[in-house]
Design an enzyme around this catalytic site. Sequence first.
Site, PDB file in Angstrom:
ATOM      1  N   GLU A 172      41.343   9.091  55.901  1.00 39.92           N
ATOM      2  CA  GLU A 172      40.151   8.793  55.447  1.00 39.92           C
ATOM      3  C   GLU A 172      39.671   9.961  54.780  1.00 39.92           C
ATOM      4  O   GLU A 172      38.893   9.856  53.781  1.00 39.92           O
ATOM      5  CB  GLU A 172      39.469   8.587  56.792  1.00 39.92           C
ATOM      6  CG  GLU A 172      37.817   8.310  56.397  1.00 39.92           C
ATOM      7  CD  GLU A 172      36.965   7.911  57.518  1.00 39.92           C
ATOM      8  OE1 GLU A 172      37.257   7.149  58.569  1.00 39.92           O
ATOM      9  OE2 GLU A 172      35.935   8.596  57.616  1.00 39.92           O
ATOM     10  N   SER A 177      36.581  11.388  61.680  1.00 40.47           N
ATOM     11  CA  SER A 177      38.015  10.525  61.806  1.00 40.47           C
ATOM     12  C   SER A 177      38.711  10.882  60.622  1.00 40.47           C
ATOM     13  O   SER A 177      38.283  10.761  59.477  1.00 40.47           O
ATOM     14  CB  SER A 177      37.840   8.932  61.956  1.00 40.47           C
ATOM     15  OG  SER A 177      36.968   8.951  63.031  1.00 40.47           O
ATOM     16  N   ARG A 217      34.485   2.631  53.834  1.00 41.83           N
ATOM     17  CA  ARG A 217      34.620   3.792  53.492  1.00 41.83           C
ATOM     18  C   ARG A 217      35.013   4.363  52.021  1.00 41.83           C
ATOM     19  O   ARG A 217      35.637   5.202  51.839  1.00 41.83           O
ATOM     20  CB  ARG A 217      35.933   4.752  54.451  1.00 41.83           C
ATOM     21  CG  ARG A 217      35.443   4.423  55.861  1.00 41.83           C
ATOM     22  CD  ARG A 217      34.180   5.111  56.402  1.00 41.83           C
ATOM     23  NE  ARG A 217      33.706   4.805  57.587  1.00 41.83           N
ATOM     24  CZ  ARG A 217      32.951   3.779  57.854  1.00 41.83           C
ATOM     25  NH1 ARG A 217      32.515   3.014  56.773  1.00 41.83           N
ATOM     26  NH2 ARG A 217      32.611   3.393  58.970  1.00 41.83           N
TER      27      ARG A 217
HETATM   28  P1  FAD Z   1      31.550  15.625  51.712  1.00 41.24           P
HETATM   29  O1  FAD Z   1      32.725  15.633  52.762  1.00 41.24           O
HETATM   30  O2  FAD Z   1      30.952  17.106  51.281  1.00 41.24           O
HETATM   31  O3  FAD Z   1      31.884  15.012  50.411  1.00 41.24           O
HETATM   32  C1  FAD Z   1      32.933  13.702  50.539  1.00 41.24           C
HETATM   33  C2  FAD Z   1      32.939  12.946  48.988  1.00 41.24           C
HETATM   34  O4  FAD Z   1      31.676  12.665  48.733  1.00 41.24           O
HETATM   35  C3  FAD Z   1      33.614  14.101  48.361  1.00 41.24           C
HETATM   36  O5  FAD Z   1      34.531  13.309  47.294  1.00 41.24           O
HETATM   37  C4  FAD Z   1      32.376  14.461  47.396  1.00 41.24           C
HETATM   38  O6  FAD Z   1      32.662  14.768  46.093  1.00 41.24           O
HETATM   39  C5  FAD Z   1      31.407  13.302  47.336  1.00 41.24           C
HETATM   40  N1  FAD Z   1      30.176  13.697  47.184  1.00 41.24           N
HETATM   41  C6  FAD Z   1      29.148  14.297  47.964  1.00 41.24           C
HETATM   42  N2  FAD Z   1      28.177  14.292  47.593  1.00 41.24           N
HETATM   43  C7  FAD Z   1      27.991  13.826  46.547  1.00 41.24           C
HETATM   44  C8  FAD Z   1      27.086  13.400  45.574  1.00 41.24           C
HETATM   45  N3  FAD Z   1      25.727  13.714  45.738  1.00 41.24           N
HETATM   46  N4  FAD Z   1      27.271  12.496  44.300  1.00 41.24           N
HETATM   47  C9  FAD Z   1      28.680  12.018  44.172  1.00 41.24           C
HETATM   48  N5  FAD Z   1      29.564  12.642  45.146  1.00 41.24           N
HETATM   49  C10 FAD Z   1      29.322  13.251  46.121  1.00 41.24           C
HETATM   50  N6  FAD Z   1      31.719   9.072  58.522  1.00 41.24           N
HETATM   51  C11 FAD Z   1      31.445   7.615  58.924  1.00 41.24           C
HETATM   52  O7  FAD Z   1      31.337   6.773  57.958  1.00 41.24           O
HETATM   53  N7  FAD Z   1      30.839   7.508  60.308  1.00 41.24           N
HETATM   54  C12 FAD Z   1      30.914   8.133  61.150  1.00 41.24           C
HETATM   55  O8  FAD Z   1      30.324   7.766  62.255  1.00 41.24           O
HETATM   56  C13 FAD Z   1      31.247   9.542  61.068  1.00 41.24           C
HETATM   57  N8  FAD Z   1      31.116  10.533  61.984  1.00 41.24           N
HETATM   58  C14 FAD Z   1      31.607  11.764  61.674  1.00 41.24           C
HETATM   59  C15 FAD Z   1      31.566  12.575  63.111  1.00 41.24           C
HETATM   60  C16 FAD Z   1      31.962  14.055  62.394  1.00 41.24           C
HETATM   61  C17 FAD Z   1      31.890  14.843  63.743  1.00 41.24           C
HETATM   62  C18 FAD Z   1      32.431  14.346  61.302  1.00 41.24           C
HETATM   63  C19 FAD Z   1      32.795  15.671  61.052  1.00 41.24           C
HETATM   64  C20 FAD Z   1      32.282  13.507  60.220  1.00 41.24           C
HETATM   65  C21 FAD Z   1      31.929  12.041  60.434  1.00 41.24           C
HETATM   66  N9  FAD Z   1      31.988  11.151  59.546  1.00 41.24           N
HETATM   67  C22 FAD Z   1      31.580   9.931  59.750  1.00 41.24           C
HETATM   68  C23 FAD Z   1      32.558  11.727  58.111  1.00 41.24           C
HETATM   69  C24 FAD Z   1      31.424  12.301  57.089  1.00 41.24           C
HETATM   70  O9  FAD Z   1      30.359  12.880  57.967  1.00 41.24           O
HETATM   71  C25 FAD Z   1      30.896  11.056  56.276  1.00 41.24           C
HETATM   72  O10 FAD Z   1      31.865  10.411  55.357  1.00 41.24           O
HETATM   73  C26 FAD Z   1      29.828  11.806  55.270  1.00 41.24           C
HETATM   74  O11 FAD Z   1      29.110  10.561  54.561  1.00 41.24           O
HETATM   75  C27 FAD Z   1      30.428  12.787  54.121  1.00 41.24           C
HETATM   76  O12 FAD Z   1      29.201  13.498  53.813  1.00 41.24           O
HETATM   77  P2  FAD Z   1      29.261  14.819  53.186  1.00 41.24           P
HETATM   78  O13 FAD Z   1      27.977  15.037  52.782  1.00 41.24           O
HETATM   79  O14 FAD Z   1      29.822  15.720  54.241  1.00 41.24           O
HETATM   80  O15 FAD Z   1      30.408  14.696  52.129  1.00 41.24           O
END
Ligand code: FAD
Length: 305
Positions: A296, A226, A176
């Site tokens: 996380e 999570s 992560r």
């Molecule tokens: P955001 O939450 O918008 O951002 C997260 C970080 O990434 C921030 O610091 C942001 O600045 C940075 N970021 C975003 N885009 C960019 C970019 N283009 N360049 C540089 N930095 C960037 N995670 C898992 O790993 N496994 C799972 O199974 C999982 N299941 C989930 C289930 C649910 C219901 C939910 C709500 C979340 C889950 N997650 C899971 C967490 C999450 O979906 C992941 O970590 C996902 O990769 C985050 O992506 P995001 O676009 O929403 O990022």
Amino acid sequence: MDKQMIYEKLLELVKKENVKVDEMLKNHLYTKLGGKADFFITPTTFEEIQNVVKFSNDENIPFTLLGNGSNLIIKDGGIRGIVINLKELNNISTDGNTIVAQSGARIIDASRHALKENLSGLEFACGIPGTVGGALYMNAGAYGGEIKDVLDYAFVIDKEGNLVKRLASDLDLDYRTSNIDKNKDIVIEATFSLKPGNYEDIKAVMDDLTYKRESKQPLEYPSCGSVFKRPPGYFAGKLIQDSNLQGTSIGGAEVSKKHAGFIINKDNATTSDYIRLIEHVQRTVKQNFGVDLEREVRIIGEDPS
Ligand code: FAD
């Protein structure tokens, strides 16, 4: 530079319809939490992003990247400066056994695209509700797979505004985490190296993972997934469950009764409700089991004034 001048300059760099002022962030995020961004921009080309980065460097205006906000909690006071969201850059294409996805594409759509092309390797991502950029940043993973296993390379815009190719091995992808934050890179495109597979086999795996997710996770409510990392030797959800915290709520935030590792936005929670509940869970688990739960999910932004 005052706010009006920044706005006028941004209009020279990004199309007018893609620049918003005092935009409520909770309307753009999976968590449905977070106050206003001074400026919320959704660039449509890589050049626009480069120009905004150079402008923000020259004028010393902070910028923040937002994906789908599924692993990020933004405080009720919002974010000062420029928020960049890449949802307009969401193209996904195939080149032999590789898939090239722009960073604003949903990783779920990249996984479905791979299925359509009979390519195997991204099945694990079929239910992760983030963007490709967010998935690289977090080295997202599930059910034994993670981005690190399939990422070949990414194009990023570095902190000076240059377009740079980074190999997967350059990104320090680990549980992560990555070095994308430390380097202040903006991921704009990712190339995944996959293996030829059979449509029915790939679909069966994805259906199975979707079933597992839907039966265990409270997907009917906004959440940030999570909340805590897996502490060495334990499971965060089990520690929370054994502390009888499921169903505990503060304001509109509640520890999910369906999955103890999730805190749901049950009823118009504020970020302050959410953070107080996270801290309550951390304190209680520490008291009961002596284990420190590390978040996380990232918390950013300003407290309300
Ligand atoms: P955001 O939450 O918008 O951002 C997260 C970080 O990434 C921030 O610091 C942001 O600045 C940075 N970021 C975003 N885009 C960019 C970019 N283009 N360049 C540089 N930095 C960037 N995670 C898992 O790993 N496994 C799972 O199974 C999982 N299941 C989930 C289930 C649910 C219901 C939910 C709500 C979340 C889950 N997650 C899971 C967490 C999450 O979906 C992941 O970590 C996902 O990769 C985050 O992506 P995001 O676009 O929403 O990022």
